[in-house]
Motif scaffolding. Structure first.
Motif, PDB file in Angstrom:
ATOM      1  N   VAL A   1       0.862  -1.190   0.000  1.00 27.19           N
ATOM      2  CA  VAL A   1       0.000   0.000   0.000  1.00 27.19           C
ATOM      3  C   VAL A   1       0.894   1.234   0.000  1.00 27.19           C
ATOM      4  N   ILE A   2       0.611   2.151  -0.906  1.00 28.29           N
ATOM      5  CA  ILE A   2       1.369   3.396  -1.025  1.00 28.29           C
ATOM      6  C   ILE A   2       0.387   4.551  -0.872  1.00 28.29           C
ATOM      7  N   ALA A   3       0.736   5.536  -0.066  1.00 26.97           N
ATOM      8  CA  ALA A   3      -0.170   6.674   0.159  1.00 26.97           C
ATOM      9  C   ALA A   3       0.643   7.948   0.343  1.00 26.97           C
ATOM     10  N   THR A   4       0.077   9.069  -0.126  1.00 22.64           N
ATOM     11  CA  THR A   4       0.722  10.352   0.132  1.00 22.64           C
ATOM     12  C   THR A   4       0.563  10.671   1.609  1.00 22.64           C
ATOM     13  N   ARG A   5       1.503  11.438   2.123  1.00 23.65           N
ATOM     14  CA  ARG A   5       1.478  11.754   3.546  1.00 23.65           C
ATOM     15  C   ARG A   5       0.270  12.602   3.929  1.00 23.65           C
ATOM     16  N   ASP A   6      -0.310  13.333   2.946  1.00 22.51           N
ATOM     17  CA  ASP A   6      -1.501  14.117   3.256  1.00 22.51           C
ATOM     18  C   ASP A   6      -2.784  13.320   3.033  1.00 22.51           C
ATOM     19  N   ARG A   7      -2.638  12.029   2.681  1.00 18.19           N
ATOM     20  CA  ARG A   7      -3.769  11.094   2.535  1.00 18.19           C
ATOM     21  C   ARG A   7      -4.736  11.483   1.422  1.00 18.19           C
ATOM     22  N   THR A   8      -4.241  12.148   0.388  1.00 19.03           N
ATOM     23  CA  THR A   8      -5.115  12.532  -0.722  1.00 19.03           C
ATOM     24  C   THR A   8      -5.051  11.547  -1.881  1.00 19.03           C
ATOM     25  N   LEU A   9      -3.997  10.752  -1.940  1.00 19.38           N
ATOM     26  CA  LEU A   9      -3.841   9.758  -2.993  1.00 19.38           C
ATOM     27  C   LEU A   9      -3.326   8.472  -2.372  1.00 19.38           C
ATOM     28  N   ALA A  10      -3.783   7.349  -2.915  1.00 19.19           N
ATOM     29  CA  ALA A  10      -3.321   6.068  -2.399  1.00 19.19           C
ATOM     30  C   ALA A  10      -3.424   5.009  -3.486  1.00 19.19           C
ATOM     31  N   ALA A  11      -2.647   3.945  -3.307  1.00 24.50           N
ATOM     32  CA  ALA A  11      -2.673   2.833  -4.246  1.00 24.50           C
ATOM     33  C   ALA A  11      -2.312   1.554  -3.516  1.00 24.50           C
ATOM     34  N   VAL A  12      -2.797   0.441  -4.026  1.00 23.31           N
ATOM     35  CA  VAL A  12      -2.413  -0.866  -3.529  1.00 23.31           C
ATOM     36  C   VAL A  12      -2.081  -1.719  -4.739  1.00 23.31           C
ATOM     37  N   VAL A  13      -0.984  -2.468  -4.651  1.00 29.33           N
ATOM     38  CA  VAL A  13      -0.539  -3.265  -5.787  1.00 29.33           C
ATOM     39  C   VAL A  13      -0.088  -4.635  -5.289  1.00 29.33           C
ATOM     40  N   TRP A  14      -0.396  -5.674  -6.055  1.00 32.61           N
ATOM     41  CA  TRP A  14       0.004  -7.025  -5.677  1.00 32.61           C
ATOM     42  C   TRP A  14       0.198  -7.874  -6.931  1.00 32.61           C
ATOM     43  N   VAL A  15       0.910  -8.981  -6.766  1.00 30.91           N
ATOM     44  CA  VAL A  15       1.198  -9.891  -7.865  1.00 30.91           C
ATOM     45  C   VAL A  15       0.659 -11.265  -7.511  1.00 30.91           C
ATOM     46  N   ASP A  16      -0.041 -11.866  -8.466  1.00 27.11           N
ATOM     47  CA  ASP A  16      -0.609 -13.194  -8.255  1.00 27.11           C
ATOM     48  C   ASP A  16      -0.522 -13.962  -9.567  1.00 27.11           C
ATOM     49  N   GLY A  17       0.243 -15.051  -9.556  1.00 28.13           N
ATOM     50  CA  GLY A  17       0.352 -15.877 -10.751  1.00 28.13           C
ATOM     51  C   GLY A  17       0.960 -15.167 -11.939  1.00 28.13           C
ATOM     52  N   GLY A  18       1.922 -14.283 -11.706  1.00 27.22           N
ATOM     53  CA  GLY A  18       2.572 -13.587 -12.802  1.00 27.22           C
ATOM     54  C   GLY A  18       1.781 -12.427 -13.362  1.00 27.22           C
ATOM     55  N   VAL A  19       0.712 -12.044 -12.684  1.00 25.67           N
ATOM     56  CA  VAL A  19      -0.117 -10.910 -13.106  1.00 25.67           C
ATOM     57  C   VAL A  19      -0.158  -9.887 -11.982  1.00 25.67           C
ATOM     58  N   VAL A  20       0.118  -8.630 -12.308  1.00 27.51           N
ATOM     59  CA  VAL A  20       0.102  -7.567 -11.312  1.00 27.51           C
ATOM     60  C   VAL A  20      -1.217  -6.804 -11.422  1.00 27.51           C
ATOM     61  N   THR A  21      -1.831  -6.539 -10.277  1.00 29.31           N
ATOM     62  CA  THR A  21      -3.084  -5.787 -10.226  1.00 29.31           C
ATOM     63  C   THR A  21      -2.876  -4.583  -9.316  1.00 29.31           C
ATOM     64  N   ALA A  22      -3.448  -3.451  -9.702  1.00 27.58           N
ATOM     65  CA  ALA A  22      -3.299  -2.228  -8.914  1.00 27.58           C
ATOM     66  C   ALA A  22      -4.621  -1.491  -8.833  1.00 27.58           C
ATOM     67  N   VAL A  23      -4.864  -0.898  -7.684  1.00 22.28           N
ATOM     68  CA  VAL A  23      -6.013  -0.020  -7.465  1.00 22.28           C
ATOM     69  C   VAL A  23      -5.454   1.292  -6.942  1.00 22.28           C
ATOM     70  N   ALA A  24      -5.812   2.399  -7.564  1.00 14.99           N
ATOM     71  CA  ALA A  24      -5.279   3.695  -7.164  1.00 14.99           C
ATOM     72  C   ALA A  24      -6.327   4.769  -7.374  1.00 14.99           C
ATOM     73  N   GLY A  25      -6.186   5.868  -6.632  1.00 12.91           N
ATOM     74  CA  GLY A  25      -7.121   6.964  -6.835  1.00 12.91           C
ATOM     75  C   GLY A  25      -6.978   8.054  -5.804  1.00 12.91           C
ATOM     76  N   ALA A  26      -7.852   9.048  -5.936  1.00  9.28           N
ATOM     77  CA  ALA A  26      -7.878  10.163  -4.986  1.00  9.28           C
ATOM     78  C   ALA A  26      -8.646   9.724  -3.749  1.00  9.28           C
ATOM     79  N   LEU A  27      -8.065   8.745  -3.054  1.00 12.17           N
ATOM     80  CA  LEU A  27      -8.710   8.093  -1.916  1.00 12.17           C
ATOM     81  C   LEU A  27      -7.665   7.894  -0.824  1.00 12.17           C
ATOM     82  N   ASP A  28      -8.101   7.403   0.328  1.00 12.06           N
ATOM     83  CA  ASP A  28      -7.115   7.070   1.348  1.00 12.06           C
ATOM     84  C   ASP A  28      -6.806   5.576   1.275  1.00 12.06           C
ATOM     85  N   ALA A  29      -5.835   5.134   2.058  1.00 15.58           N
ATOM     86  CA  ALA A  29      -5.371   3.758   1.986  1.00 15.58           C
ATOM     87  C   ALA A  29      -6.478   2.754   2.293  1.00 15.58           C
TER      88      ALA A  29
END
Length: 285
Positions: free
Chosen positions: A246-274
């Motif tokens: 999980v990656i987030a800006t220190r002001d909590r205005t942007l965040a993303a989560v990324v993971w790898v499963d079976g050789g495929v990477v999936t990411a969710v990101a946006g103007a959201l908190d963690a």
């Protein structure tokens, strides 16, 4: 000067390969796990199984030389991103299942725009002559490269990929959910330990990059993710039983989560908190 017809994704990847920290890490990652291979044979040496955030400072972003000063970088493929009518069309183009968001977070509404990008390949060929000239211009001698490194080629392949994008009225994405075939690499043959030890002798290598190089080995199929330490925080989480970052800006205005499963990477990101991006990720279908 870039060719005027060069595709934006190729320009982006070329910029990444020429960025300071990514340049050193790219060489390490694509060679990680490499054993001695027959010359001119492309041998699979790396397949992303997990992602490891690496904190970098502003000084690190200018500390390393341009990777192209040490050899040739050739980028091919990567057509797109281009918009397609719907998720079915995206799957037909890429072969990837498009993640389905069952419950949209606060402030996000409507249907997503779907985009696809093709498979992209970046090949780096090390040149001892070019590296020597670059070191001389910097006023420092180039350490003698290990046998077999001159002319060594490594090839990083990533994609294809798909993404669903929900935009805000201002046009800035409020939510992006993407999926892509994770980076994998092939080598024309050189022992990884020799390359790692040589890279550690190059002048100007930041401490963080050096530590990462030392930690890499054949048993770790880990892709480093450079994160500006002063602007972002990182943490661990689990999505569908798979380790995630999980990656987030220190002001909590942007965040993303990324993971790898079976050789495929999936990411969710946006103007959201963690917490919000994690909730979306765990609810994907």
């Amino acid at each position: 000067m870039r060719h005027p017809t060069e595709h934006p994704p190729r320009r982006a990847v070329r910029a990444v390969l020429r960025s300071p920290v990514a340049a050193a890490l790219a060489v390490a990652v694509v060679l990680a796990g490499a054993g001695t291979a027959a010359a001119n044979d492309w041998v699979p040496i790396f397949r992303t199984e997990r992602i490891e955030p690496v904190g970098v400072g502003a000084a690190d972003l200018v500390a390393l030389p341009d990777l192209s000063a040490y050899g040739d970088v050739v980028v091919t493929g990567g057509d797109g991103p281009r918009e397609v009518p719907d998720a079915a069309a995206a799957k037909a183009r890429t072969g990837l299942d498009v993640p389905v968001v069952r419950t949209l977070p606060r402030g996000v509404a409507g249907e997503p725009v779907h985009q696809v990008v093709g498979e992209m390949t970046a090949t780096f060929t090390f040149s001892a002559d070019r590296a020597g000239k670059a070191a001389a211009e910097a006023g420092q001698p180039l350490p003698p490269p290990p046998p077999g490194l001159d002319g060594q080629r490594v090839r990083l392949v990533a994609g294809p990929g798909v993404a669903g994008i929900w935009s805000q009225p201002a046009g800035v994405p409020a939510l992006v959910v993407g999926r892509a075939v994770a980076p994998r690499a092939l080598s024309s043959g050189v022992p990884y330990a020799s390359v790692r030890d040589y890279l550690l002798t190059l002048p100007g290598l930041p401490d963080e990059a050096a530590a990462l190089l030392r930690a890499f080995g054949p048993e770790r199929d880990t892709l480093p993710l450079p994160v500006p330490a002063g602007r972002f925080t990182t943490s661990r989480a689990s999505v569908h039983g798979v380790p995630a970052t999980v990656i987030a800006t220190r002001d909590r205005t942007l965040a993303a989560v990324v993971w790898v499963d079976g050789g495929v990477v999936t990411a969710v990101a946006g103007a959201l908190d963690a917490a919000e991006v994690l909730a979306v990720a765990r609810d994907l279908r």
